[in-house]
Design an enzyme around this catalytic site. Structure first.
Site, PDB file in Angstrom:
ATOM      1  N   LYS A   1     -19.197  13.661   6.444  1.00 36.38           N
ATOM      2  CA  LYS A   1     -20.054  14.365   7.399  1.00 36.38           C
ATOM      3  C   LYS A   1     -19.955  13.542   8.671  1.00 36.38           C
ATOM      4  O   LYS A   1     -19.918  12.319   8.608  1.00 36.38           O
ATOM      5  CB  LYS A   1     -21.455  14.337   6.813  1.00 36.38           C
TER       6      LYS A   1
ATOM      7  N   LYS B   1     -19.026   8.719  10.923  1.00 34.47           N
ATOM      8  CA  LYS B   1     -18.526   9.433   9.748  1.00 34.47           C
ATOM      9  C   LYS B   1     -19.297   8.897   8.550  1.00 34.47           C
ATOM     10  O   LYS B   1     -19.316   7.671   8.327  1.00 34.47           O
ATOM     11  CB  LYS B   1     -17.035   9.100   9.571  1.00 34.47           C
TER      12      LYS B   1
ATOM     13  N   ASP C   1      -0.874  13.995   9.491  1.00 31.10           N
ATOM     14  CA  ASP C   1      -1.791  15.136   9.559  1.00 31.10           C
ATOM     15  C   ASP C   1      -2.054  15.514  11.025  1.00 31.10           C
ATOM     16  O   ASP C   1      -3.192  15.746  11.425  1.00 31.10           O
ATOM     17  CB  ASP C   1      -3.104  14.812   8.824  1.00 31.10           C
TER      18      ASP C   1
ATOM     19  N   ILE D   1     -22.129  17.113  13.437  1.00 35.07           N
ATOM     20  CA  ILE D   1     -21.222  17.994  14.183  1.00 35.07           C
ATOM     21  C   ILE D   1     -20.077  18.483  13.316  1.00 35.07           C
ATOM     22  O   ILE D   1     -19.271  19.289  13.754  1.00 35.07           O
ATOM     23  CB  ILE D   1     -20.659  17.308  15.443  1.00 35.07           C
ATOM     24  N   GLY D   2     -20.000  17.984  12.114  1.00 35.75           N
ATOM     25  CA  GLY D   2     -18.930  18.466  11.253  1.00 35.75           C
ATOM     26  C   GLY D   2     -19.159  18.033   9.821  1.00 35.75           C
ATOM     27  O   GLY D   2     -19.694  16.961   9.562  1.00 35.75           O
ATOM     28  N   THR D   3     -18.768  18.908   8.913  1.00 35.42           N
ATOM     29  CA  THR D   3     -18.806  18.536   7.508  1.00 35.42           C
ATOM     30  C   THR D   3     -17.430  18.833   6.958  1.00 35.42           C
ATOM     31  O   THR D   3     -17.026  19.987   6.879  1.00 35.42           O
ATOM     32  CB  THR D   3     -19.868  19.348   6.731  1.00 35.42           C
ATOM     33  N   GLY D   4     -16.705  17.779   6.661  1.00 37.26           N
ATOM     34  CA  GLY D   4     -15.355  17.986   6.142  1.00 37.26           C
ATOM     35  C   GLY D   4     -15.418  18.038   4.627  1.00 37.26           C
ATOM     36  O   GLY D   4     -16.481  18.232   4.050  1.00 37.26           O
ATOM     37  N   GLY D   5     -14.253  17.880   4.017  1.00 33.60           N
ATOM     38  CA  GLY D   5     -14.180  17.911   2.566  1.00 33.60           C
ATOM     39  C   GLY D   5     -15.058  16.835   1.950  1.00 33.60           C
ATOM     40  O   GLY D   5     -15.789  17.081   1.002  1.00 33.60           O
TER      41      GLY D   5
HETATM   42  C1  6BB Z   1     -15.740  12.366  17.025  1.00 34.82           C
HETATM   43  C2  6BB Z   1     -14.962  11.978  15.854  1.00 34.82           C
HETATM   44  C3  6BB Z   1     -14.335  10.736  15.842  1.00 34.82           C
HETATM   45  O1  6BB Z   1     -15.348  14.048  14.764  1.00 34.82           O
HETATM   46  C4  6BB Z   1     -15.976  18.704  13.649  1.00 34.82           C
HETATM   47  C5  6BB Z   1     -15.365  17.390  13.198  1.00 34.82           C
HETATM   48  C6  6BB Z   1     -15.932  11.568  18.136  1.00 34.82           C
HETATM   49  C7  6BB Z   1     -16.372  13.549  17.319  1.00 34.82           C
HETATM   50  C8  6BB Z   1     -17.675  14.372  19.313  1.00 34.82           C
HETATM   51  C9  6BB Z   1     -17.389  15.720  19.253  1.00 34.82           C
HETATM   52  C10 6BB Z   1     -18.123  16.631  19.983  1.00 34.82           C
HETATM   53  C11 6BB Z   1     -19.142  16.170  20.805  1.00 34.82           C
HETATM   54  C12 6BB Z   1     -19.418  14.837  20.879  1.00 34.82           C
HETATM   55  C13 6BB Z   1     -18.693  13.934  20.129  1.00 34.82           C
HETATM   56  C14 6BB Z   1     -13.570  10.376  14.761  1.00 34.82           C
HETATM   57  N1  6BB Z   1     -13.409  11.180  13.705  1.00 34.82           N
HETATM   58  C15 6BB Z   1     -13.999  12.401  13.679  1.00 34.82           C
HETATM   59  C16 6BB Z   1     -14.771  12.814  14.760  1.00 34.82           C
HETATM   60  C17 6BB Z   1     -14.922  15.036  13.886  1.00 34.82           C
HETATM   61  C18 6BB Z   1     -15.571  16.342  14.282  1.00 34.82           C
HETATM   62  C19 6BB Z   1     -14.991  16.832  15.584  1.00 34.82           C
HETATM   63  C20 6BB Z   1     -15.638  18.169  15.965  1.00 34.82           C
HETATM   64  N2  6BB Z   1     -15.451  19.117  14.922  1.00 34.82           N
HETATM   65  N3  6BB Z   1     -16.639  12.230  19.019  1.00 34.82           N
HETATM   66  N4  6BB Z   1     -16.902  13.434  18.546  1.00 34.82           N
HETATM   67  F1  6BB Z   1     -16.404  16.135  18.470  1.00 34.82           F
END
Ligand code: 6BB
Length: 656
Positions: free
Chosen positions: A26, A42, A134, A19-23
């Site tokens: 992932k 993560k 942050d 759901i995300g790829t940061g610096g």
């Molecule tokens: C986290 C999460 C917890 O996500 C990209 C970066 C926890 C994300 C999640 C969601 C959407 C749907 C279902 C679950 C701790 N650190 C980072 C986390 C980072 C991403 C957030 C979305 N954008 N649950 N979810 F985000």
């Protein structure tokens, strides 16, 4: 990269989509096998981490110490020779940022609900001697109950002499950074957090930033001057609070203690903000201990002692996830998911309760649509991940272990079909490995677009200290953002097996094998060709196990049906293909690269000097409620505000 990198995590979790790829990290969604609870994972590669390794150590250390209802919970840390996995609380509502954007801005009442939670989280974090450093709406996630959870403690600081000691590292996102911090002065971490809270509150109430400029030096000048516009809709009490938060002189800035019972935060409430942790400290939940002791066939004393070690291993994770299940009124039985009806083998790859039929047997209230527009996760991991091959290897691994899983090769789908063997592994060993991984982590050295302006001046009413205020134009004409609607949960089955371990190779849904090169430019083709080469090498290993399988799973013939969510925009169009073609033509005009996967467009902006690449998904879908054609959007990488402007620009350019 090797299959072994994932072996450890797959012992305990199913891995689902990215759901995300940061610096450097992932984030994937996952499911804890013993409890069936959803988690976020993560994943970091130690080599790629390089200088960012201390950030990870900082984040893990802080999260181990912080336990609060508005701080994202840490469940499990797994370190292998190459990877670090951090298992965290699941927040299906996604980022506060996306929520604000979907609503343009929040009403004062709704902003107050959220801001009280932010104040609660920060007062607690500060009380524990930490400064977050942050704070921004991307680092606040929305959980199942629509409550905020603070994430990303990688830049936090815990000065040895206490929070009143000065810091000198300039960190965080420029737009949220306090003037003293960007000036390179020594600063007090808690005071800098208060400034960021001012920027955050402004973003909640206005839908845009108080200090913004494409040029970083110009942005710094604006921040240092501390002048911002006050839109007409801000009430006098909101304006006053913003003024108290956004004081350039940190000594004149309001403190978190004063905020707890500030008149603005008290409007409509009889109590001051409760900042103390509501999670019990030093006391274990009897029911969770009982369940663990029955499951492990060990005495309650032994289990209590093991949980109390707080090693952030499988024991910690199982205990915390059981506790969370209990708190939500769910049945907290520990069972091994069945092999036959297991979520890993379902067609959709969904984590949602509708599909996870082996886990849930009682209503749990968790049927809110998640940030993907439904409880169903999209089918495959992003094609733009750092290492797309990893996704493939996970599936290769499964086949090596004689499992059965569906995957897709280009436009063909195959079922990897071989006998499933089950391994009953010793829990003791698994536990020990995690403890070892943990101690290894402890022993490491310190880990230390020019956007189209979507706002018009005409809507400005107030000007503050000569700065003209720009208010949003109504560009949304054809698009209506829909609000989440709760839907009753589908009945589900119970577990079928209670053995000690399920094979890890059955637990990854992520498949990343779209090899259709039709819509990518040459640089992308090269990247994809590279993937193809790697893929072919991997393919050699598994080709003999491939048998033509079920109907295509990944190249959809029809758009997905999604539940309503603020990440889904409804259109007036009736034909999804027409909408898809329209978006494609706009993307091409705007020089946005994309890969089409069924009705999903995996988009990426071209690398531009000094500008970060944006990665996001646009998916044409049908709304399950009324069949209307909609667009789901999801940011995967890049600055949230740049993304907002870009997607607004793309959507408003579509003739629908
Ligand atoms: C986290 C999460 C917890 O996500 C990209 C970066 C926890 C994300 C999640 C969601 C959407 C749907 C279902 C679950 C701790 N650190 C980072 C986390 C980072 C991403 C957030 C979305 N954008 N649950 N979810 F985000």
């Amino acid at each position: 990269m090797s299959v072994n990198d994932y072996e450890e995590i797959l012992k305990y979790y199913e891995l689902h989509e990215t759901i995300g790829t940061g610096g450097f990290a992932k984030v994937k969604l996952g499911r804890h096998l013993l409890t069936g609870e959803r988690v976020a994972i993560k994943i970091m590669d130690k080599v790629t981490l390089g200088d960012d390794l201390p950030r990870v150590k900082t984040e893990i250390d802080a999260m181990k110490n912080l336990s609060h209802q508005h701080v994202c919970r840490l469940y499990h840390v797994i370190e292998t020779s190459k990877k670090i996995f951090i298992v965290l609380e699941y927040c299906p509502g996604g980022e506060l940022f996306d929520y604000i954007v979907s609503k343009d801005r929040l009403s004062e009442e709704e902003a107050r609900v959220f801001f009280r939670q932010i104040v609660s989280a920060i007062a607690y974090v500060h009380s524990q001697g930490y400064a977050h450093r942050d704070l921004k709406p991307e680092n606040l996630l929305i959980d199942e109950e629509h409550n905020l959870k603070l994430i990303d403690f990688g830049l936090c600081a815990k000065p040895k002499g206490g929070l009143d000691y000065r810091l000198n590292t300039c960190c965080g996102s420029p737009a949220y950074a306090a003037p003293e911090l960007i000036q390179g002065k020594e600063y007090i971490g808690s005071e800098a957090d208060i400034w960021s809270m001012g920027v955050l509150l402004y973003a909640l109430l206005c839908g845009f930033l108080p200090f913004d400029d494409d040029n970083v030096m110009a942005l710094y000048r604006r921040i240092t001057r501390g002048k911002y516009s006050v839109p007409k809709w801000l009430s006098p009490s909101s304006t006053l609070l913003l003024n108290q938060l956004l004081q350039v002189d940190p000594k004149k800035r309001i403190t978190v203690k004063q905020l707890l019972s500030h008149p603005w935060l008290m409007q409509g409430y009889s109590d001051a903000v409760q900042w103390q942790s509501k999670y019990p400290v030093g006391h274990l939940d009897e029911d969770c201990v009982t369940e663990l002791s029955v499951f492990h066939n060990k005495s309650r004393e032994t289990i209590s002692a093991l949980v109390s070690e707080w090693n952030y291993d499988q024991m910690s994770a199982t205990y915390l996830l059981l506790q969370s299940k209990k708190a939500r009124g769910k049945r907290m039985r520990l069972r091994i998911p069945s092999q036959t009806g297991h979520a890993s083998t379902t067609q959709s790859g969904s984590l949602g309760p509708e599909k996870a039929t082996t886990y849930e047997d009682v209503p749990d209230g968790s049927n809110v649509p998640d940030a993907f527009g439904s409880m169903e996760f999209s089918d495959a991991a992003s094609l733009f991940e750092e290492s797309p091959l990893e996704e493939f290897i996970l599936n290769t691994h499964r086949t090596e272990q004689h499992s059965r899983h569906d995957t897709q090769l280009g436009d063909m789908e195959f079922t990897l079909s071989t006998p499933v063997t089950r391994k009953v592994a010793s829990k003791k060993r698994a536990n020990k490995e995690n403890v070892d991984a943990e101690s290894a982590l402890r022993n490491e050295p310190p880990f230390a677009l020019p956007a189209p302006k979507a706002f018009s001046k005409s809507q400005t009413e107030k000007q503050v200290e000569g700065i003209p205020f720009q208010a949003p134009t109504s560009k949304e004409s054809q698009f209506t953002t829909v609000t989440p609607v709760k839907k009753p949960k589908a009945p589900t089955n119970t577990y079928e097996l209670t053995a000690a371990e399920v094979l890890p190779e059955r637990r990854c849904h992520s498949v990343d094998l779209d090899l259709n090169l039709a819509h990518v430019d040459s640089s992308q083709k090269k990247r994809k060709a590279k993937l193809f080469g790697s893929f072919e090498r991997g393919l050699d290993k598994v080709i003999t196990m491939l048998t033509p399988g079920k109907k295509k799973r990944f190249s959809r013939q029809r758009p997905r049906k999604l539940k309503e969510h603020y990440n889904v925009t409804r259109t007036q169009l009736l034909n999804p293909d027409q909408l898809l073609n329209e978006i494609i033509s706009v993307l091409s005009k705007k020089q946005v690269e994309y890969i089409k996967k069924g009705y999903t467009l995996k988009c990426q902006t071209k690398p531009d000097f000094g500008k970060e690449t944006m990665k996001f998904e646009l998916e044409v879908c049908r709304l399950s409620k009324n069949g209307a054609v909609g667009i789901r959007r999801q940011r995967l990488r890049g600055d949230a505000w740049v993304y907002k402007r870009l997607v607004e620009d793309i959507l408003s350019s579509c003739r629908v």
